[in-house]
Design a protein around this motif. Structure first.
Motif, PDB file in Angstrom:
ATOM      1  N   GLY A   1       0.807  -1.212   0.000  1.00 52.77           N
ATOM      2  CA  GLY A   1       0.000   0.000   0.000  1.00 52.77           C
ATOM      3  C   GLY A   1       0.843   1.265   0.000  1.00 52.77           C
ATOM      4  N   LYS A   2       0.183   2.366  -0.290  1.00 53.85           N
ATOM      5  CA  LYS A   2       0.877   3.649  -0.388  1.00 53.85           C
ATOM      6  C   LYS A   2       1.421   4.139   0.942  1.00 53.85           C
ATOM      7  CE  LYS A   2      -1.353   5.347  -4.582  1.00 53.85           C
ATOM      8  NZ  LYS A   2      -2.251   6.367  -5.160  1.00 53.85           N
ATOM      9  N   ASP A   3       0.732   3.837   2.046  1.00 51.54           N
ATOM     10  CA  ASP A   3       1.226   4.273   3.357  1.00 51.54           C
ATOM     11  C   ASP A   3       2.561   3.610   3.685  1.00 51.54           C
ATOM     12  OD1 ASP A   3      -0.896   5.981   3.777  1.00 51.54           O
ATOM     13  OD2 ASP A   3      -2.015   4.582   5.046  1.00 51.54           O
ATOM     14  N   GLU A   4       2.658   2.292   3.447  1.00 54.70           N
ATOM     15  CA  GLU A   4       3.912   1.591   3.709  1.00 54.70           C
ATOM     16  C   GLU A   4       4.985   2.023   2.705  1.00 54.70           C
ATOM     17  OE1 GLU A   4       3.780  -2.615   4.427  1.00 54.70           O
ATOM     18  OE2 GLU A   4       2.169  -2.402   5.898  1.00 54.70           O
ATOM     19  N   PHE A   5       4.591   2.309   1.467  1.00 54.22           N
ATOM     20  CA  PHE A   5       5.531   2.835   0.477  1.00 54.22           C
ATOM     21  C   PHE A   5       6.126   4.146   0.983  1.00 54.22           C
ATOM     22  CE2 PHE A   5       6.720   5.504  -3.062  1.00 54.22           C
ATOM     23  CZ  PHE A   5       7.414   4.651  -3.905  1.00 54.22           C
ATOM     24  N   LEU A   6       5.288   5.013   1.515  1.00 57.85           N
ATOM     25  CA  LEU A   6       5.759   6.282   2.069  1.00 57.85           C
ATOM     26  C   LEU A   6       6.704   6.037   3.239  1.00 57.85           C
ATOM     27  CD1 LEU A   6       5.699   9.343   1.963  1.00 57.85           C
ATOM     28  CD2 LEU A   6       3.657   9.294   3.398  1.00 57.85           C
ATOM     29  N   GLY A   7       6.390   5.047   4.072  1.00 57.85           N
ATOM     30  CA  GLY A   7       7.274   4.699   5.182  1.00 57.85           C
ATOM     31  C   GLY A   7       8.646   4.266   4.689  1.00 57.85           C
ATOM     32  N   LEU A   8       8.679   3.476   3.616  1.00 54.46           N
ATOM     33  CA  LEU A   8       9.952   3.073   3.017  1.00 54.46           C
ATOM     34  C   LEU A   8      10.704   4.300   2.508  1.00 54.46           C
ATOM     35  CD1 LEU A   8      12.002   1.033   1.863  1.00 54.46           C
ATOM     36  CD2 LEU A   8      10.504   0.836  -0.152  1.00 54.46           C
ATOM     37  N   ALA A   9       9.992   5.199   1.845  1.00 51.35           N
ATOM     38  CA  ALA A   9      10.610   6.407   1.300  1.00 51.35           C
ATOM     39  C   ALA A   9      11.193   7.287   2.408  1.00 51.35           C
ATOM     40  CB  ALA A   9       9.596   7.198   0.475  1.00 51.35           C
TER      41      ALA A   9
END
Length: 134
Positions: A54-62
């Motif tokens: 998901g986008k939230d976890e993608f943002l966390g990775l970023a």
């Protein structure tokens, strides 16, 4: 993109546009090329290695990556596309050494959105020596 553009070339354009947005620091632009349920799979041997959903976890990775890699300047050496798959040969500077870390990112694109991104590192540099991220 015109209707004469093949699906392969449309998908290549999606990935290349996502990288262009990333290099401009345009988070909204990057997100516009991702499906809501995007999955990013980083190798488990890396300090940030795991599957992100998901986008939230993608943002966390970023938000974690800048501790290891200079994501403000991504070098895309070339892309290879075939249908819904696009591979990008990429280099990003390792913060600890200042050297490029080389890897392939394999994307799956469906309906104009990236649904999966799987990373294959050729040279993980000092990343493999770093402690696991929380």
């Amino acid at each position: 993109m015109t209707s004469a553009t093949s699906l392969t070339e449309q998908n290549r354009a999606v990935v290349e546009a996502m990288f262009a947005a990333a290099n401009k620091g345009d988070v909204e632009g990057v997100f516009s090329y991702l499906s809501d349920d995007v999955t990013v799979i980083e190798p488990l041997f890396l300090p940030f290695g795991k599957a992100y959903h998901g986008k939230d976890e993608f943002l966390g990775l970023a938000q974690v990556l800048p501790n290891y890699l200079d994501i403000s300047s991504i070098t895309v050496h070339y892309t290879i596309a075939d249908g819904d798959r696009v591979a990008a040969c990429v280099g990003i500077t390792d913060i600890a050494t200042g050297e490029l870390t080389h890897f392939i990112e394999q994307f799956t694109v469906q309906n104009g959105k990236i649904v999966e991104n799987r990373l294959f590192y050729h040279d993980a540099g000092t990343l493999i020596d770093q402690p696991k991220a929380a």
